[in-house]
Design an enzyme around this catalytic site. Structure first.
Site, mmCIF file in Angstrom:
data_model
loop_
_atom_site.group_PDB
_atom_site.id
_atom_site.type_symbol
_atom_site.label_atom_id
_atom_site.label_comp_id
_atom_site.label_asym_id
_atom_site.label_seq_id
_atom_site.Cartn_x
_atom_site.Cartn_y
_atom_site.Cartn_z
ATOM 1 N N ASP A 1 14.742 57.548 17.508
ATOM 2 C CA ASP A 1 15.147 56.330 16.786
ATOM 3 C C ASP A 1 14.191 55.925 15.668
ATOM 4 O O ASP A 1 14.192 54.786 15.255
ATOM 5 C CB ASP A 1 15.365 55.170 17.770
ATOM 6 C CG ASP A 1 14.086 54.450 18.135
ATOM 7 O OD1 ASP A 1 13.030 55.110 18.205
ATOM 8 O OD2 ASP A 1 14.141 53.227 18.339
ATOM 9 N N GLU A 2 13.356 56.859 15.191
ATOM 10 C CA GLU A 2 12.454 56.469 14.106
ATOM 11 C C GLU A 2 12.308 57.571 13.065
ATOM 12 O O GLU A 2 12.434 58.753 13.366
ATOM 13 C CB GLU A 2 11.076 56.040 14.636
ATOM 14 C CG GLU A 2 10.474 57.047 15.541
ATOM 15 C CD GLU A 2 9.098 56.662 16.081
ATOM 16 O OE1 GLU A 2 8.351 55.911 15.422
ATOM 17 O OE2 GLU A 2 8.778 57.156 17.153
ATOM 18 N N ASP B 1 12.372 51.968 12.519
ATOM 19 C CA ASP B 1 12.447 52.102 13.981
ATOM 20 C C ASP B 1 13.572 51.197 14.476
ATOM 21 O O ASP B 1 13.573 49.999 14.209
ATOM 22 C CB ASP B 1 11.099 51.682 14.594
ATOM 23 C CG ASP B 1 11.032 51.970 16.094
ATOM 24 O OD1 ASP B 1 9.951 52.346 16.555
ATOM 25 O OD2 ASP B 1 12.052 51.798 16.787
HETATM 26 P P1 TTP Z 1 11.310 52.798 21.266
HETATM 27 O O1 TTP Z 1 11.574 52.777 19.786
HETATM 28 O O2 TTP Z 1 9.909 52.902 21.743
HETATM 29 O O3 TTP Z 1 11.901 51.465 21.929
HETATM 30 P P2 TTP Z 1 13.233 50.661 21.605
HETATM 31 O O4 TTP Z 1 13.927 51.211 20.408
HETATM 32 O O5 TTP Z 1 14.081 50.600 22.841
HETATM 33 O O6 TTP Z 1 12.703 49.200 21.345
HETATM 34 P P3 TTP Z 1 11.887 48.658 20.070
HETATM 35 O O7 TTP Z 1 12.757 47.601 19.481
HETATM 36 O O8 TTP Z 1 10.619 48.130 20.626
HETATM 37 O O9 TTP Z 1 11.694 49.812 19.139
HETATM 38 O O10 TTP Z 1 12.108 53.986 21.923
HETATM 39 C C1 TTP Z 1 13.401 54.381 21.463
HETATM 40 C C2 TTP Z 1 14.263 54.788 22.637
HETATM 41 O O11 TTP Z 1 13.648 55.826 23.371
HETATM 42 C C3 TTP Z 1 14.494 53.658 23.629
HETATM 43 O O12 TTP Z 1 15.616 52.837 23.280
HETATM 44 C C4 TTP Z 1 14.710 54.391 24.917
HETATM 45 C C5 TTP Z 1 13.904 55.671 24.767
HETATM 46 N N1 TTP Z 1 12.654 55.576 25.543
HETATM 47 C C6 TTP Z 1 12.635 56.077 26.847
HETATM 48 O O13 TTP Z 1 13.635 56.612 27.326
HETATM 49 N N2 TTP Z 1 11.481 55.955 27.577
HETATM 50 C C7 TTP Z 1 10.355 55.349 27.082
HETATM 51 O O14 TTP Z 1 9.331 55.240 27.796
HETATM 52 C C8 TTP Z 1 10.385 54.843 25.735
HETATM 53 C C9 TTP Z 1 9.162 54.158 25.144
HETATM 54 C C10 TTP Z 1 11.551 54.983 25.009
HETATM 55 MG MG MG Z 2 12.851 51.588 18.634
#
Ligand code: TTP
Ligand code: MG
Length: 370
Positions: free
Chosen positions: A115-116, A9
């Site tokens: 992103d995962e 992730d």
């Molecule tokens: P996430 O992997 O949930 O968050 P992140 O990568 O920003 O942070 P983390 O280090 O905690 O993993 O989500 C990936 C992307 O998806 C995030 O950068 C932006 C988008 N996203 C949204 O647009 N709205 C949302 O509510 C969430 C949770 C994510």
């Molecule tokens: Mg993330």
């Protein structure tokens, strides 16, 4: 050979890309999302980098609140947050390249969001080898894309997913099969994917807050309350998860939504915005390789935040933009009069999405999906 699964992730994904691309922003708190408009903005935060999270800002927070938290921090002498708009096409391109990097190391992967990804690492033969491989993946992502990823390794998708989150950012966490129960025990029940705010509340009323509390709950009662999902919860609380890694990443729905500058009940404004959203959704269906849909869902949020969804399922799937516009409009009309809106409430947000997607034409695997 043991089953070994990794979950990767990306850290603060959208924000990390913007920091990488705008060196002046490095080290500053950063939010990617709607325009804050000096606190008057009406959308939400897509993501915040880790500096901005220290101010209490996170995904899905109203952008106006993020602005106020930034102002409060500024008054305490801390740096103000830099607010950037969402550049989805750029993030989708980066996402695609990252998945390509991952595929070089692990042939069998499942992209689970922008992103995962889950990686089947059983072929490495041992947790030690899997860990070494994941170090190399993280290093390749860092040198080739200038971004950090967190990875969790475990005996199944459930454990891998939770493990990837515990040492963020830039973490690598290994949980072996015989450590899984102990690893889960002290975590809040919310850490288990599938337990949302409603289930959390239901469990809290019964004094079940941690996974180890949930483990004491009898299967029969969980089943009575949640049906099949209850069995799932029972197993997850014990770290058990058999779900396979599914190569092809198919979004379950594709949609758009828009919060308006001003709450409105003007049929012309609402109709025009809805039409524009339908065209964007249709364009994304085409981009994904002419995916067809059967169900159209309209979401309406009123000025008082009451939020209602209505859907219509077609008899046969289609990829037509015109049909989408027409069906969405038909779903909207009752909200403009007493049928769905007896109090004549103004509308704050409209959303449209398509579901029951179907790719009869085959084609490459699908990317984005927010
Ligand atoms: P996430 O992997 O949930 O968050 P992140 O990568 O920003 O942070 P983390 O280090 O905690 O993993 O989500 C990936 C992307 O998806 C995030 O950068 C932006 C988008 N996203 C949204 O647009 N709205 C949302 O509510 C969430 C949770 C994510
Ligand atoms: Mg993330």
């Amino acid at each position: 050979m043991p089953r070994i699964v990794a979950h990767l992730d990306m850290d603060a994904f959208f924000a990390a890309i913007e920091e990488r691309d705008n060196p002046v922003l490095r080290g500053l708190p950063l939010v990617v999302g709607a325009d804050p408009k000096q606190g008057q903005g009406r959308g939400v935060v897509s993501t915040a980098n880790y500096k901005a999270r220290e101010y209490g800002i996170h995904s899905a927070l109203p952008i106006s609140r993020a602005w106020r938290l930034s102002e409060a921090a500024r008054k305490r002498g801390l740096p103000a947050v830099a607010f950037l708009r969402v550049d989805m096409q750029k993030y989708a391109r980066v996402s695609h390249r990252i998945m390509e990097i991952v595929r070089r190391f692990a042939p069998h992967i499942e992209q689970a969001s922008i992103d995962e990804a889950y990686l089947d690492l059983s072929f490495t033969g041992s947790y030690e080898q899997a860990e070494a491989l994941c170090h190399r993946i993280k290093e390749a992502v860092r040198t080739e894309e200038g971004l950090t990823a967190s990875i969790g390794i475990g005996p199944n998708k459930l454990i891998a997913k939770i493990a990837s989150g515990v040492m963020k950012p830039d973490g690598l966490t290994v949980v072996r099969e015989d450590e899984a129960e102990e690893f889960l025990a002290p975590l809040p029940v919310r850490a288990i994917p599938g337990i949302g705010p409603k289930t959390e509340e239901w469990l809290a009323k019964r004094d079940i807050r941690l996974v180890k509390d949930l483990r004491r709950y009898p299967l029969e009662e969980l089943r009575e309350m949640f049906g099949k999902r209850g069995i799932d919860l029972y197993e997850k609380a014990r770290g058990l998860d058999e779900s396979p890694i599914e190569e092809c990443y198919e979004p379950k729905s594709i949609g758009e939504q828009e919060t308006f500058e001003r709450d409105t009940l003007d049929p012309k404004i609402l109709g025009d915005r809805l039409k524009a959203m339908c065209q964007n959704v249709a364009a994304r269906l085409a981009e994904e390789g002419h995916v067809r849909y059967r169900t159209v869902v309209l979401t309406v949020r009123f000025a008082d935040f009451e939020t209602v969804s209505r859907s219509h399922t077609l008899r046969a799937p289609t990829d037509s933009a015109k049909v989408l516009e027409l069906e969405a409009l038909k779903l909207l009309l009752p909200f403009l009069d007493t049928r769905e809106n007896p109090k004549n409430k103004l509308i704050r947000l409209l959303g449209v999405r398509v579901e029951k997607l179907d790719r009869s034409s085959g084609g490459e695997s699908v990317r984005t999906l927010l």
